[in-house]
Design a protein around this motif. Sequence first.
Motif, PDB file in Angstrom:
ATOM      1  N   THR A  50      11.702 -36.921 -20.488  1.00 32.88           N
ATOM      2  CA  THR A  50      10.816 -36.268 -21.365  1.00 32.88           C
ATOM      3  C   THR A  50      11.017 -34.914 -21.909  1.00 32.88           C
ATOM      4  O   THR A  50      11.504 -34.700 -22.950  1.00 32.88           O
ATOM      5  N   THR A  51      11.618 -34.023 -20.881  1.00 31.94           N
ATOM      6  CA  THR A  51      12.093 -32.937 -21.142  1.00 31.94           C
ATOM      7  C   THR A  51      13.584 -32.801 -21.914  1.00 31.94           C
ATOM      8  O   THR A  51      13.701 -32.028 -22.860  1.00 31.94           O
ATOM      9  N   ASN A  52      14.218 -33.752 -21.383  1.00 31.92           N
ATOM     10  CA  ASN A  52      15.847 -33.909 -22.207  1.00 31.92           C
ATOM     11  C   ASN A  52      15.524 -34.216 -23.442  1.00 31.92           C
ATOM     12  O   ASN A  52      16.215 -33.775 -24.275  1.00 31.92           O
ATOM     13  N   LEU A  53      14.696 -35.218 -23.683  1.00 30.41           N
ATOM     14  CA  LEU A  53      14.495 -35.500 -25.066  1.00 30.41           C
ATOM     15  C   LEU A  53      14.016 -34.621 -25.984  1.00 30.41           C
ATOM     16  O   LEU A  53      14.153 -34.521 -27.255  1.00 30.41           O
ATOM     17  N   LYS A  54      13.008 -33.779 -25.255  1.00 33.62           N
ATOM     18  CA  LYS A  54      12.616 -32.599 -26.040  1.00 33.62           C
ATOM     19  C   LYS A  54      13.649 -31.407 -26.507  1.00 33.62           C
ATOM     20  O   LYS A  54      13.491 -31.036 -27.547  1.00 33.62           O
ATOM     21  N   MET A  55      14.414 -31.234 -25.557  1.00 33.96           N
ATOM     22  CA  MET A  55      15.790 -30.616 -25.542  1.00 33.96           C
ATOM     23  C   MET A  55      16.826 -30.942 -26.785  1.00 33.96           C
ATOM     24  O   MET A  55      17.092 -30.404 -27.616  1.00 33.96           O
ATOM     25  N   LEU A  56      16.795 -32.229 -26.712  1.00 28.02           N
ATOM     26  CA  LEU A  56      17.713 -32.982 -27.763  1.00 28.02           C
ATOM     27  C   LEU A  56      17.157 -32.867 -29.142  1.00 28.02           C
ATOM     28  O   LEU A  56      17.803 -32.682 -29.933  1.00 28.02           O
ATOM     29  N   GLY A  57      15.575 -32.828 -29.094  1.00 25.36           N
ATOM     30  CA  GLY A  57      14.864 -32.833 -30.493  1.00 25.36           C
ATOM     31  C   GLY A  57      15.262 -31.457 -30.949  1.00 25.36           C
ATOM     32  O   GLY A  57      15.431 -31.230 -32.203  1.00 25.36           O
ATOM     33  N   ILE A  58      15.076 -30.560 -30.119  1.00 24.02           N
ATOM     34  CA  ILE A  58      15.232 -28.930 -30.588  1.00 24.02           C
ATOM     35  C   ILE A  58      16.516 -28.791 -31.195  1.00 24.02           C
ATOM     36  O   ILE A  58      16.944 -28.169 -32.250  1.00 24.02           O
ATOM     37  N   TYR A  59      17.682 -29.198 -30.330  1.00 27.93           N
ATOM     38  CA  TYR A  59      18.963 -28.998 -30.809  1.00 27.93           C
ATOM     39  C   TYR A  59      19.327 -29.615 -32.158  1.00 27.93           C
ATOM     40  O   TYR A  59      19.972 -29.400 -32.752  1.00 27.93           O
ATOM     41  N   GLY A  60      18.532 -30.967 -32.119  1.00 28.42           N
ATOM     42  CA  GLY A  60      19.142 -31.936 -33.461  1.00 28.42           C
ATOM     43  C   GLY A  60      18.387 -31.117 -34.734  1.00 28.42           C
ATOM     44  O   GLY A  60      19.093 -31.280 -35.540  1.00 28.42           O
ATOM     45  N   ALA A  61      17.251 -30.617 -34.510  1.00 30.15           N
ATOM     46  CA  ALA A  61      16.559 -29.746 -35.538  1.00 30.15           C
ATOM     47  C   ALA A  61      17.676 -28.577 -36.024  1.00 30.15           C
ATOM     48  O   ALA A  61      17.620 -28.334 -37.173  1.00 30.15           O
ATOM     49  N   CYS A  62      17.831 -27.852 -34.899  1.00 27.17           N
ATOM     50  CA  CYS A  62      18.714 -26.611 -35.356  1.00 27.17           C
ATOM     51  C   CYS A  62      19.987 -26.930 -35.830  1.00 27.17           C
ATOM     52  O   CYS A  62      20.583 -25.982 -36.676  1.00 27.17           O
ATOM     53  N   TYR A  63      20.433 -28.048 -35.416  1.00 31.41           N
ATOM     54  CA  TYR A  63      21.833 -28.557 -36.029  1.00 31.41           C
ATOM     55  C   TYR A  63      21.612 -28.555 -37.672  1.00 31.41           C
ATOM     56  O   TYR A  63      22.681 -28.512 -38.343  1.00 31.41           O
ATOM     57  N   LYS A  64      20.310 -28.985 -37.956  1.00 32.52           N
ATOM     58  CA  LYS A  64      20.295 -29.099 -39.346  1.00 32.52           C
ATOM     59  C   LYS A  64      20.524 -27.885 -40.083  1.00 32.52           C
ATOM     60  O   LYS A  64      20.784 -27.823 -41.503  1.00 32.52           O
ATOM     61  N   LEU A  65      20.150 -26.653 -39.516  1.00 32.76           N
ATOM     62  CA  LEU A  65      20.236 -25.474 -40.127  1.00 32.76           C
ATOM     63  C   LEU A  65      21.567 -25.096 -40.501  1.00 32.76           C
ATOM     64  O   LEU A  65      22.076 -24.239 -41.370  1.00 32.76           O
ATOM     65  N   SER A  66      22.641 -25.920 -40.062  1.00 31.36           N
ATOM     66  CA  SER A  66      23.978 -25.591 -40.342  1.00 31.36           C
ATOM     67  C   SER A  66      24.252 -26.736 -41.466  1.00 31.36           C
ATOM     68  O   SER A  66      25.471 -26.623 -41.797  1.00 31.36           O
ATOM     69  N   ILE A  67      23.596 -27.236 -42.186  1.00 34.01           N
ATOM     70  CA  ILE A  67      23.714 -28.135 -42.912  1.00 34.01           C
ATOM     71  C   ILE A  67      24.607 -27.764 -44.187  1.00 34.01           C
ATOM     72  O   ILE A  67      25.373 -28.317 -44.867  1.00 34.01           O
ATOM     73  N   LEU A  68      24.173 -26.480 -44.943  1.00 34.14           N
ATOM     74  CA  LEU A  68      24.727 -26.139 -45.843  1.00 34.14           C
ATOM     75  C   LEU A  68      26.672 -25.956 -45.774  1.00 34.14           C
ATOM     76  O   LEU A  68      27.143 -26.402 -46.679  1.00 34.14           O
ATOM     77  N   MET A  69      26.890 -25.687 -44.377  1.00 32.50           N
ATOM     78  CA  MET A  69      28.338 -25.665 -44.351  1.00 32.50           C
ATOM     79  C   MET A  69      28.920 -27.043 -44.233  1.00 32.50           C
ATOM     80  O   MET A  69      29.912 -27.405 -44.564  1.00 32.50           O
ATOM     81  N   SER A  70      28.183 -28.037 -43.598  1.00 33.08           N
ATOM     82  CA  SER A  70      28.330 -29.344 -43.442  1.00 33.08           C
ATOM     83  C   SER A  70      28.542 -30.029 -44.857  1.00 33.08           C
ATOM     84  O   SER A  70      29.423 -30.747 -44.991  1.00 33.08           O
ATOM     85  N   LEU A  71      27.519 -29.616 -45.741  1.00 35.22           N
ATOM     86  CA  LEU A  71      27.533 -30.242 -47.061  1.00 35.22           C
ATOM     87  C   LEU A  71      28.659 -29.883 -47.751  1.00 35.22           C
ATOM     88  O   LEU A  71      29.614 -30.321 -48.665  1.00 35.22           O
ATOM     89  N   PHE A  72      29.322 -28.604 -47.802  1.00 35.68           N
ATOM     90  CA  PHE A  72      30.316 -28.123 -48.218  1.00 35.68           C
ATOM     91  C   PHE A  72      31.512 -28.755 -47.735  1.00 35.68           C
ATOM     92  O   PHE A  72      32.492 -29.004 -48.876  1.00 35.68           O
ATOM     93  N   VAL A  73      31.634 -28.863 -46.439  1.00 37.10           N
ATOM     94  CA  VAL A  73      33.070 -29.679 -46.089  1.00 37.10           C
ATOM     95  C   VAL A  73      32.963 -31.015 -46.641  1.00 37.10           C
ATOM     96  O   VAL A  73      34.246 -31.483 -47.059  1.00 37.10           O
ATOM     97  N   GLN A  74      31.883 -31.624 -46.483  1.00 38.26           N
ATOM     98  CA  GLN A  74      31.633 -32.929 -47.003  1.00 38.26           C
ATOM     99  C   GLN A  74      32.122 -33.223 -48.548  1.00 38.26           C
ATOM    100  O   GLN A  74      33.117 -33.978 -48.784  1.00 38.26           O
TER     101      GLN A  74
END
Length: 489
Positions: free
Chosen positions: A263-287
């Motif tokens: 349960t805690t591991n999934l919570k940590m994964l969710g936090i990391y996955g959401a914060c990963y989205k904040l780098s989306i502008l760079m990802s979109l530019f590269v794409q």
Amino acid sequence: MNPLRQLISQTAIYGLSSILGRFLNYLLVPLYTYTFSAGEYGVVSEFYAYAGFFAVVLVFGLETGFFRFRQKPEFAGDEVYSNGLSFLLLINLLFVGVISYWQQPLADALHYPNHPEYLLWFACILALDAVTALPFARLRAENRAWRFAGIRLTEILITIGLNLFFLWLCPKLSVAWPDSPTAIIYSQDMGVGYIFLSNLIASICKLLLLLPEFRAVPLQLNPNILGPMTRYSLPMVVIGFAGMVNEMLDRAILKLMLPYDLTTNLKMLGIYGACYKLSILMSLFVQAFRYAGEPFFFAHAGRADAKRAYALVMQYFVIAGVFIFLLVMLFIDFFKYFIGTEFRAGLDVVPILLLANLCLGIYVNLSVWYKLSDRTGLGAWVSLAGACLTVVLNILWIPRWGYLGSAWATLACYFFMVCLSWLLGRRYYPVTYPIGKIGAYIALGLALYWAHNVLITQQWNIWLSGTLGLMFYLCAVCWFDIRPLLNRH
């Protein structure tokens, strides 16, 4: 049209569809992170991580193979397209059949025994995305960027509309009007499944919009065309799969590698996955750059000034990438509100991931050496080396530093691949990249970010400090690059 201007124009159009579309899709992150717990969102992050790996395999690298072989005089462009499309249709039908047959055992193995439908839906999404990859590549090759952008945006708008319908409107109607048709079809137990269902329906609509591209040529499987094309393309599968290891492995294994309960591991994964989205502008530019850059590199390979153009493209790519890094990090107090409060504990990973994606974009630029010298096999070894480094570093660092270790592993991998690709490119397809200027702009961006952090600890207004830092960077770009360019004209 000047080739550099053409690349900028095409990147702008692809960027319009990717950045605007993904930004609209990005607006769903608040919906997800305010609707679902971190553990529930961890399920979404995990499934999309797995999807990334299969998406590479199911396309078989035929996008790049199509670009390369349509330029060869001994092959007709329509025949190359027809054979590639036929092959993808056959392989992906088999894939959906296998997943359909084994969906319950696979759901049990992934610890989702109550939702085997997730696997079948994802199999269909992946197959639809794979078989439409070549029609999209054909649009790019024929410079039909507006049609490409229109279909991409339509798919994303449908996805957004369905997400809002299932996750926002239906719950409200089921409470306010229990006998309404929407309340009847809505089931609260479906949960994050509505995210997957929305994606599936949007993928079907995308296929329907691309039907003219399927009917444009008769389907055929000619071994004299398909054989050399797949031999060239298969190393691209290795490259793409290794790229997915670098990009997605962290989210695929965090649930297993973190030293907590499930349960805690999934919570940590969710936090990391959401914060990963904040780098989306760079990802979109590269794409966006990748969409426009690949056909550009192949189309201009025979020009006398091709290598000079590639060097200039790299220079301006880095300038734009550092600007995006500063935009996000100097104004992170604005961007952080796109994720729920529970998820903001992971904001420390954002600058690391932005730099990692910048390195990825530099690697995309450098990859011209193995694509134009027909050394895709050697390029695959570079990607495999990076993937191996990613695996080792994640295994070593996740138990020690959690998801922060994953972020550092991603940056270390892409930086290593940049260095290795640059060294190999000097031997097989030497381009005189402005290394000094590129390094100076990256150093300037990091220095301005450091200075911003120092100023806000000394009680400076965070918005004033961020604005001054961004303006200083833009002034430096204008003085050292834009001004000389204007003076030459």
